[in-house]
Write an enzyme that holds these catalytic residues in place. Structure first.
Site, PDB file in Angstrom:
ATOM      1  N   GLU A 129      11.024   1.080   9.373  1.00  0.00           N
ATOM      2  CA  GLU A 129      11.936   2.168   8.997  1.00  0.00           C
ATOM      3  C   GLU A 129      11.208   3.444   9.363  1.00  0.00           C
ATOM      4  O   GLU A 129      10.303   3.876   8.645  1.00  0.00           O
ATOM      5  CB  GLU A 129      12.231   2.123   7.491  1.00  0.00           C
ATOM      6  N   CYS A 134      14.027  10.858   5.673  1.00  0.00           N
ATOM      7  CA  CYS A 134      14.195  10.426   7.066  1.00  0.00           C
ATOM      8  C   CYS A 134      15.638  10.584   7.519  1.00  0.00           C
ATOM      9  O   CYS A 134      15.896  10.760   8.695  1.00  0.00           O
ATOM     10  CB  CYS A 134      13.742   8.985   7.209  1.00  0.00           C
ATOM     11  N   LYS A 191       0.854  -1.186   0.000  1.00  0.00           N
ATOM     12  CA  LYS A 191       0.000   0.000   0.000  1.00  0.00           C
ATOM     13  C   LYS A 191       0.895   1.243   0.000  1.00  0.00           C
ATOM     14  O   LYS A 191       1.529   1.550   0.996  1.00  0.00           O
ATOM     15  CB  LYS A 191      -0.900   0.032   1.240  1.00  0.00           C
ATOM     16  N   GLU A 219      11.424  16.153  14.127  1.00  0.00           N
ATOM     17  CA  GLU A 219      11.826  15.918  12.740  1.00  0.00           C
ATOM     18  C   GLU A 219      11.211  17.029  11.886  1.00  0.00           C
ATOM     19  O   GLU A 219       9.991  17.203  11.881  1.00  0.00           O
ATOM     20  CB  GLU A 219      11.299  14.542  12.325  1.00  0.00           C
TER      21      GLU A 219
END
Ligand code: NAP
Length: 478
Positions: A251, A285, A175, A382
């Site tokens: 991850e 990331c 997905k 982040e």
């Protein structure tokens, strides 16, 4: 665009969603609608899992060389059609074409790498320490897998899971993110052309990922979940995976520190910083999230970085020479703007940028800030945008403590010319990956992954296929 599938790919066929619903895909550079793709229901997702489950017993016995050849053919097609794939990616995700081309080759490299690994899966044979019995181990595919991927690298986050899964003999339901389904649908068509048997890869696009994915995760036919995305969603999916005791690979998010020591080549550090921060517009990331420069070089580093970042050409990724595209959507732009506003309110100095770009699309100026307080949200969260906060440090110990003062542990970057210091610092950093005097860690042949809240498992390299293999041990009386 006409060649791009819009339907779900289930059991080797392209089909509409059960309810006939569709999901809009927009161009983040204009906010305009690009396409409508099928919006899967739970029934569609379960049909995809049933197809993966049915295909598994046959696919696991397909000759390793044939599995490898499928991947190799798909690598060749991706390489031949790089321009077409890159344009599609730029349209739905926004990154400049040059970066989209780089992602296509990076994504294809996982297929090439795992085409070569498919024929190198082996076990071991050992004589027991007593000298009488024997230990035999064999590696076998884990079974049907579910992959959930994010929008920032629409192809590569898929191929680095699909490549090792196919090489190992696993079947897959994938997905992609709702913002960027088109690249994955094109990849499905390419794998179909490369001769992948029906049901081995199934693609489900959906607007409501939670309710559509959860029944699959809780279904006993599924054996593995691999997720790339935020730590928050990852944590939820680990909880759901507990029910069937799934093998999980995660991850997740990062908050990469970038350390510039007083003995570093500052110009090289600036070059590395441009890659570590600005690749993918900071929406990576592994993007450098916090820069720590020794006080002796901090002003020089921050000034040079601001000169280079401030000169970035911002615009639609399809336009020649553009270096920075839009953010993925308004929510992401609002988040980035809020983090910068908070830092400025706490006294940070804006060296360049610092504002939204007016007009259509979700653009934000390339930004460098100095004189931040360590508790600014810009430093602790982040960012996922083109904003570089520069902080200073006095001692090596202080730099290491600051670098490790986060729940994340994905990547870090170190610039120093002192070999002993390099080893001391590398051994102390709590991250799964380190760029030493370079601003890029991604490499199909290397183990990508994090520690702490940045995840579980590794993708890429010889390590990457292990997540798709179970070790079976046979105790032999001889
Ligand atoms: P996200 O919100 O976690 O979404 C990632 C994927 O999960 C999307 O496909 C999303 O579908 C799906 N999803 C969201 N909620 C779900 C749920 N309840 N159940 C099942 N699936 C769900 O992350 P994002 O904002 O798209 O991506 C950015 C994050 O990914 C950042 O934190 C970044 O660091 C991380 N990332 C990590 C790596 C790595 O290798 N460590 C690489 C790239 C990105 P929808 O599209 O429908 O929301």
């Amino acid at each position: 665009m006409d060649a791009v599938p819009r339907q779900l790919f289930i059991a080797g066929g392209w089909v509409d969603a059960a309810g006939g619903g569709t999901l809009p895909v927009e161009d983040p550079a204009t906010g305009e609608r690009l396409a409508e793709v099928a919006d899967a229901t739970v029934d569609d997702a379960m049909a995809a899992l049933a197809a993966a489950d049915q295909a598994f017993p046959t696919f696991r016995t397909l000759a390793p060389r044939e599995r490898g050849d499928i991947l190799r053919r798909a690598y060749e097609v991706m390489t031949d059609r790089c321009e077409e794939l890159a344009l599609l990616m730029t349209l739905e995700m926004g990154k400049p074409l040059a970066e989209a081309r780089a992602e296509v080759s990076y994504a294809a490299a996982f297929f090439r790498w795992y085409a070569e690994e498919a024929v190198r899966i082996s076990g071991r044979y050992t004589v027991n320490e007593s000298g009488t019995g024997r230990v035999l181990t064999m590696k076998q595919p884990v079974g049907p897998c579910l992959f959930i991927t994010p929008w920032n690298f629409p192809l590569a986050m898929g191929t680095r899971k699909i490549g090792p899964a196919i090489a190992a003999g696993c079947t897959v339901v994938i997905k992609p993110a709702r913002q960027t389904p088109l690249s994955m649908l094109m990849l499905g068509r390419i794998l179909e052309e490369a001769g992948l048997p029906a049901g081995v890869l199934n693609i489900v696009t959906a607007s409501t990922s939670g309710p559509v994915m959860e029944p699959l995760i809780r279904d006993r036919r599924l054996r593995k979940l691999s997720f790339t995305g935020s730590t928050e969603v990852g944590r939820l999916l680990i909880e759901q995976s507990a029910e069937q005791v799934l093998k999980v690979s995660m991850e997740l998010g990062g908050n990469a520190p970038f350390l510039v020591f007083e003995d570093a080549d500052v110009d090289a550090a600036v070059e590395g910083a441009l890659i570590a921060k600005m690749r993918n517009g900071g929406e990576a990331c592994v993007a450098a999230n916090r820069f720590y420069a020794h006080e002796a070089v901090a002003d020089e580093f921050a000034t040079k970085l601001a000169e280079r970042i401030g000169a970035f050409r911002v615009g639609r990724g399809t336009d020649e020479g553009v270096q920075l595209g839009p953010l993925i959507d308004e929510a992401q732009r609002t988040k980035v703007a809020g983090l910068v506003a908070d830092a400025v309110a706490r006294g940070a100095q804006v060296l360049c940028g610092g504002s939204r770009v007016e007009g259509p699309g979700y653009f934000y100026e390339p930004t460098v800030l100095a004189k931040l307080t360590p508790d600014s949200a810009l430093v602790t969260e982040e960012i996922f945008g083109p904003v570089a906060p520069v902080l200073t440090f006095r001692t090596e110990e202080e730099a290491i403590t600051a670098a490790n003062s986060t729940e994340y542990g994905l990547a870090s970057y170190v610039y120093t010319r002192d070999l002993s210091r390099a080893f001391r610092v590398m051994e102390s950093l709590e991250t799964g990956m380190i760029g030493l005097n370079q601003g890029m860690v991604s490499n199909a042949g290397a183990p990508f992954g994090g520690v702490k809240h940045s995840g579980l498992g590794r993708e890429g390299g010889p390590e990457g296929i292990e997540d798709y293999l179970e070790t079976k041990y046979v105790a032999m009386a001889v």
